[in-house]
Scaffold this motif. Structure first.
Motif, PDB file in Angstrom:
ATOM      1  N   UNK A 164       0.712  -1.193  -0.037  1.00 19.05           N
ATOM      2  CA  UNK A 164      -0.115  -0.128  -0.116  1.00 19.05           C
ATOM      3  C   UNK A 164       0.870   1.306  -0.094  1.00 19.05           C
ATOM      4  N   UNK A 165       2.331   1.017   0.133  1.00 12.00           N
ATOM      5  CA  UNK A 165       2.968   2.332   0.510  1.00 12.00           C
ATOM      6  C   UNK A 165       3.926   2.095  -1.092  1.00 12.00           C
ATOM      7  N   UNK A 166       3.895   2.972  -1.869  1.00 10.09           N
ATOM      8  CA  UNK A 166       4.461   2.731  -3.078  1.00 10.09           C
ATOM      9  C   UNK A 166       6.084   2.712  -2.982  1.00 10.09           C
ATOM     10  N   UNK A 167       6.916   3.475  -1.843  1.00  7.84           N
ATOM     11  CA  UNK A 167       8.101   3.705  -1.818  1.00  7.84           C
ATOM     12  C   UNK A 167       8.666   2.581  -0.656  1.00  7.84           C
ATOM     13  N   UNK A 168       7.882   1.930  -0.059  1.00  6.04           N
ATOM     14  CA  UNK A 168       8.340   0.906   0.963  1.00  6.04           C
ATOM     15  C   UNK A 168       8.377  -0.579   0.285  1.00  6.04           C
ATOM     16  N   UNK A 169       9.624  -1.127   0.324  1.00 10.28           N
ATOM     17  CA  UNK A 169      10.087  -2.518  -0.213  1.00 10.28           C
ATOM     18  C   UNK A 169       9.432  -3.650   0.621  1.00 10.28           C
ATOM     19  N   UNK A 170       9.320  -4.657   0.082  1.00 10.99           N
ATOM     20  CA  UNK A 170       9.287  -6.042   1.006  1.00 10.99           C
ATOM     21  C   UNK A 170      10.242  -6.434   1.982  1.00 10.99           C
ATOM     22  N   UNK A 171      10.112  -6.577   3.030  1.00 10.98           N
ATOM     23  CA  UNK A 171      11.159  -6.852   3.908  1.00 10.98           C
ATOM     24  C   UNK A 171      11.007  -8.232   4.550  1.00 10.98           C
ATOM     25  N   UNK A 172      12.270  -8.748   5.320  1.00  6.98           N
ATOM     26  CA  UNK A 172      12.047 -10.161   5.703  1.00  6.98           C
ATOM     27  C   UNK A 172      11.671  -9.827   7.262  1.00  6.98           C
ATOM     28  N   UNK A 173      10.828 -10.751   7.794  1.00  5.87           N
ATOM     29  CA  UNK A 173      10.262 -10.463   8.975  1.00  5.87           C
ATOM     30  C   UNK A 173      11.105 -11.126  10.195  1.00  5.87           C
ATOM     31  N   UNK A 174      12.025  -9.987  10.806  1.00  8.44           N
ATOM     32  CA  UNK A 174      12.856 -10.318  11.715  1.00  8.44           C
ATOM     33  C   UNK A 174      13.018  -9.379  12.718  1.00  8.44           C
ATOM     34  N   UNK A 175      13.459  -9.479  13.866  1.00  7.18           N
ATOM     35  CA  UNK A 175      13.835  -8.517  14.871  1.00  7.18           C
ATOM     36  C   UNK A 175      15.105  -7.567  14.302  1.00  7.18           C
ATOM     37  N   UNK A 176      15.003  -6.390  14.007  1.00  4.55           N
ATOM     38  CA  UNK A 176      16.212  -5.626  13.663  1.00  4.55           C
ATOM     39  C   UNK A 176      17.233  -5.272  14.975  1.00  4.55           C
ATOM     40  N   UNK A 177      18.256  -4.886  14.547  1.00  6.49           N
ATOM     41  CA  UNK A 177      19.285  -4.605  15.509  1.00  6.49           C
ATOM     42  C   UNK A 177      18.713  -3.444  16.569  1.00  6.49           C
ATOM     43  N   UNK A 178      18.039  -2.360  15.825  1.00  8.06           N
ATOM     44  CA  UNK A 178      17.525  -1.245  16.738  1.00  8.06           C
ATOM     45  C   UNK A 178      16.055  -0.903  16.371  1.00  8.06           C
ATOM     46  N   UNK A 179      15.385  -0.591  17.372  1.00 11.27           N
ATOM     47  CA  UNK A 179      14.137  -0.263  17.246  1.00 11.27           C
ATOM     48  C   UNK A 179      14.067   1.139  16.625  1.00 11.27           C
ATOM     49  N   UNK A 180      15.051   2.021  16.726  1.00  7.48           N
ATOM     50  CA  UNK A 180      15.072   3.303  15.878  1.00  7.48           C
ATOM     51  C   UNK A 180      15.827   2.944  14.552  1.00  7.48           C
ATOM     52  N   UNK A 181      15.243   2.536  13.543  1.00  9.03           N
ATOM     53  CA  UNK A 181      15.707   2.059  12.415  1.00  9.03           C
ATOM     54  C   UNK A 181      16.721   3.252  11.759  1.00  9.03           C
ATOM     55  N   UNK A 182      17.772   2.678  11.207  1.00  8.13           N
ATOM     56  CA  UNK A 182      18.824   3.756  10.484  1.00  8.13           C
ATOM     57  C   UNK A 182      18.414   3.819   9.021  1.00  8.13           C
ATOM     58  N   UNK A 183      17.626   2.872   8.532  1.00  8.44           N
ATOM     59  CA  UNK A 183      17.352   2.740   7.094  1.00  8.44           C
ATOM     60  C   UNK A 183      15.764   2.439   6.888  1.00  8.44           C
ATOM     61  N   UNK A 184      15.234   2.372   5.836  1.00  7.80           N
ATOM     62  CA  UNK A 184      13.646   1.929   5.443  1.00  7.80           C
ATOM     63  C   UNK A 184      13.633   0.799   5.801  1.00  7.80           C
ATOM     64  N   UNK A 185      14.218  -0.400   5.562  1.00  5.38           N
ATOM     65  CA  UNK A 185      13.989  -1.611   6.002  1.00  5.38           C
ATOM     66  C   UNK A 185      14.111  -1.792   7.485  1.00  5.38           C
ATOM     67  N   UNK A 186      15.295  -1.312   7.994  1.00  4.94           N
ATOM     68  CA  UNK A 186      15.187  -1.655   9.701  1.00  4.94           C
ATOM     69  C   UNK A 186      14.158  -0.864  10.257  1.00  4.94           C
ATOM     70  N   UNK A 187      13.575   0.195   9.701  1.00  7.43           N
ATOM     71  CA  UNK A 187      12.467   0.961  10.227  1.00  7.43           C
ATOM     72  C   UNK A 187      11.117   0.242  10.067  1.00  7.43           C
TER      73      UNK A 187
END
Length: 256
Positions: A164-187
């Motif tokens: 639903x958001x054109x600029x957001x990619x598909x991402x793997x479902x996993x816990x990122x290293x930081x809750x404050x993401x440093x890029x779109x995928x982490x976010x």
């Protein structure tokens, strides 16, 4: 030997029981266009991987929430195994009393999980199945299915975000290293995973608050392990809960 089959919206999972021991499991993607021959060869390949023959199989029991593929799948059992499969549904003894407005509208997967949890733990339970949808189901200490809540699965949540958001990619479902993401995928991963942990914990707390008995919280399903490790509110993770429920239901039919 017994083949137990759970047909879900995303995957079909099969287990192989030798007496009371689960000796193998197999997962394939749910597709509507497969023929009975395709299903038959897949099941035969599964058995061959464990050096089991068709003659070794005594029975097959199936739980399905995908009616459109049942015709082809059940025909594959009849054609390749010469067995009439047991289908979990109305008329099949489960040992669980359904306290639901319309029992026939309740998915057999939820019933099977309730059976697996109740007869494995022998207490009031809250069963959380992290599948295509995530279900939160309460089973009383008397073996009554009291009802529950249904939420979009974590996979659906991530998929809808990217669709639903054109600029957001598909991402793997996993816990990122930081809750404050440093890029779109982490976010996105932070929002989906931590957001889902919050959803899970809030529902557990509200259900416990509204229900009179203490509840043992048990999770299952593909992503159930990840959420289990991220919260103290889930008491146990059981990846084979559905298989256990199917085996218990099968044994009930054979005792009659």
């Amino acid at each position: 030997m017994l083949v137990v089959v759970d047909m879900g919206n995303t995957n079909i999972t099969m287990g192989l029981y030798k007496e009371d021991t689960l000796i193998g499991n197999y997962r394939l993607t749910t597709k509507l266009q497969r023929t009975s021959d395709e299903y038959g060869f897949m099941i035969l390949s599964f058995l061959q991987a464990y050096q089991v023959t068709v003659e070794d199989i005594k029975d097959v029991i199936i739980s399905s929430v995908v009616p459109k593929i049942m015709y082809s799948f059940t025909n594959s059992i009849r054609k390749y195994f010469h067995k009439e499969p047991i289908i979990v549904g109305p008329g099949v003894k489960t040992g669980i009393s359904i306290k639901y407005d319309n029992p026939r509208s309740l998915g057999s997967d939820r019933i099977v999980d309730a059976v697996g949890a109740y007869y494995s733990h022998h207490c009031a339970c809250l069963v959380i199945d992290f599948g295509t949808a995530t279900t939160f189901d309460v089973i009383s200490s008397n073996g009554e299915f009291m009802g529950g809540a249904i939420a979009p699965g974590i996979g659906i949540s991530a998929e809808m975000l990217s669709n639903r958001a054109a600029q957001l990619p598909e991402v793997a479902i996993k816990k990122p290293q930081h809750i404050i993401g440093k890029n779109t995928v982490e976010g996105m991963q932070a929002g989906v995973v931590y957001g889902y942990i919050g959803l899970t914990e809030k529902l557990i707390k509200e259900i416990k608050k509204q229900y009179s008995e203490p509840l043992k919280v048990i999770s299952t399903g593909g992503l159930g392990r990840m959420i289990y490790h991220e919260t103290d509110l889930i008491d146990a993770y059981d990846k084979d809960l559905t298989f256990k429920g199917l085996k218990i239901i099968y044994d009930m039919q054979k005792r009659d």
